[in-house]
Design an enzyme around this catalytic site. Sequence first.
Site, short mmCIF file in Angstrom:
data_model
loop_
_atom_site.label_atom_id
_atom_site.label_comp_id
_atom_site.label_asym_id
_atom_site.label_seq_id
_atom_site.Cartn_x
_atom_site.Cartn_y
_atom_site.Cartn_z
NE ARG A 13 -2.76 0.29 3.31
CZ ARG A 13 -2.33 0.71 4.19
NH1 ARG A 13 -1.62 2.07 4.74
NH2 ARG A 13 -2.09 -0.12 5.38
CG ASP A 60 -9.61 16.69 -14.82
OD1 ASP A 60 -9.02 16.21 -15.56
OD2 ASP A 60 -10.77 16.04 -14.22
CE LYS A 102 -12.72 8.58 -18.17
NZ LYS A 102 -12.97 9.92 -17.49
CE1 TYR A 147 -16.78 11.75 -15.65
CE2 TYR A 147 -16.33 11.64 -13.00
CZ TYR A 147 -16.39 10.99 -14.36
OH TYR A 147 -16.66 9.78 -14.51
C1 LIG Z 1 -13.40 10.32 -16.34
C2 LIG Z 1 -12.77 11.53 -15.75
C3 LIG Z 1 -12.93 11.71 -14.38
C4 LIG Z 1 -13.18 10.63 -13.36
O1 LIG Z 1 -11.99 9.51 -13.54
P1 LIG Z 1 -12.38 8.06 -13.12
O2 LIG Z 1 -11.16 7.34 -13.64
O3 LIG Z 1 -13.64 7.75 -13.88
O4 LIG Z 1 -12.43 8.10 -11.61
C5 LIG Z 1 -12.36 12.89 -14.05
N1 LIG Z 1 -12.17 13.92 -14.67
C6 LIG Z 1 -12.56 13.88 -16.10
C7 LIG Z 1 -12.29 15.20 -16.87
C8 LIG Z 1 -12.83 12.51 -16.64
O5 LIG Z 1 -13.29 12.72 -17.81
#
Ligand SMILES: *Cc1c(COP(=O)(O)O)cnc(C)c1O
Length: 376
Positions: free
Chosen positions: A47, A171, A196, A99
């Site tokens: 961890r 982000d 992504k 998001y």
């Molecule tokens: C998908 C996404 C998230 C969340 O990510 P997860 O891996 O699904 O927890 C946060 N910000 C953006 C811009 C996203 O497209």
Amino acid sequence: MKIDTLAVHAAHEPDPHTGAIAEGITLSTTYLRAADGSYPGGYVYGRSDNPNRAHLEAALAALEGGAAAAAFSSGLAAIHAVFQALAPGDHVLVSTDIYHGTRALLQELLARWGLDVDFMAFDDLEAVGQAIRPETRLLYLESPTNPMLKLIDIAAAAELAHSSGARLAVDNTLATPVLQQPLALGADIVLHSSTKYFGGHSDVTGGAVIVKQEDDFFARVRLGQTLAGGVASPFDCWLIRRGLATLPLRVRAQAANAMRLAGFLESHPAVSQVHYPGLKEHPGHEVAARQMSAFGAMLSFQVRGGEAAARRVAAETKLFTQATSLGGVESLIEHRASIEGEDPDMPDDLLRVSVGIEGGEDLVADMEGALGASAK
Ligand SMILES: *Cc1c(COP(=O)(O)O)cnc(C)c1O
């Protein structure tokens, strides 16, 4: 060094014991202690640390031009760790266009924990400046936004945050460091859903925090990672590190396909509006041209004839698969308003597209066929 080179070589060496070129996966949760109680390999417990995670984190820091990175089991776990590195009572200003999961996290969990959260439209930075208070610690935004592809001036937002002693977190999931480098533009913290573009193949969930300075704030993010325990598994780290090697190739090909598709959609009579910052008419085109090296691989468009017509287009495409999420090699299409829990203000004739690496002419032909079939 070029990002293409870093993507292949950062934290990637042949194994010193076996000569293996591909990294091994270290599944062990515990590590040998020497006679004196020390840890000769430098690792203690799964961890708190793991070689695959350490390599991934070093590569992520290199790609974003940061001092350090922390890898998490999902994008939201990474975002959660950043907000929890603040203290109850701290004030944060968050862009309205984020998001939907991040919004829910702030409203459902972090507000209850005592974080003082205000949502604002970040297109009007003057108003954001007026909303900053002495206890404001963080400004938080996404650019481009999802699914309306609005642009926010990152350098201006960073200046605003710093002028009042706050940090800026961006982000960067949609743009990736290949197209946009928020730390170089002045941001302090970059977040990613590695699910992504980093993973890139729709087969791994992960998240990351990358910081400009390895300071007290990052120490608290690290504490959140190891104490809350939302760490990425060794195999997930391995998959994401492997994905990073082809990130620049994939993202540039996807962005080129998106540009081509946006141009096609813009001139199609069945389409009322295309949201893509690469188009000259897009209200964020100039900001995008200034802070991005290409315009990304996400776009959305509105179909004449309303919701029913839009849903028919999504159902008629053959190469664009109907699914949520984004950033994989395969093109996806989604009717956003019908995703449960989504914004009620979402136009019901809007389709969001995550453009993949298929042949651009094939994607255009498929979309042309779907628009034609749905109009019949
Ligand atoms: C998908 C996404 C998230 C969340 O990510 P997860 O891996 O699904 O927890 C946060 N910000 C953006 C811009 C996203 O497209």
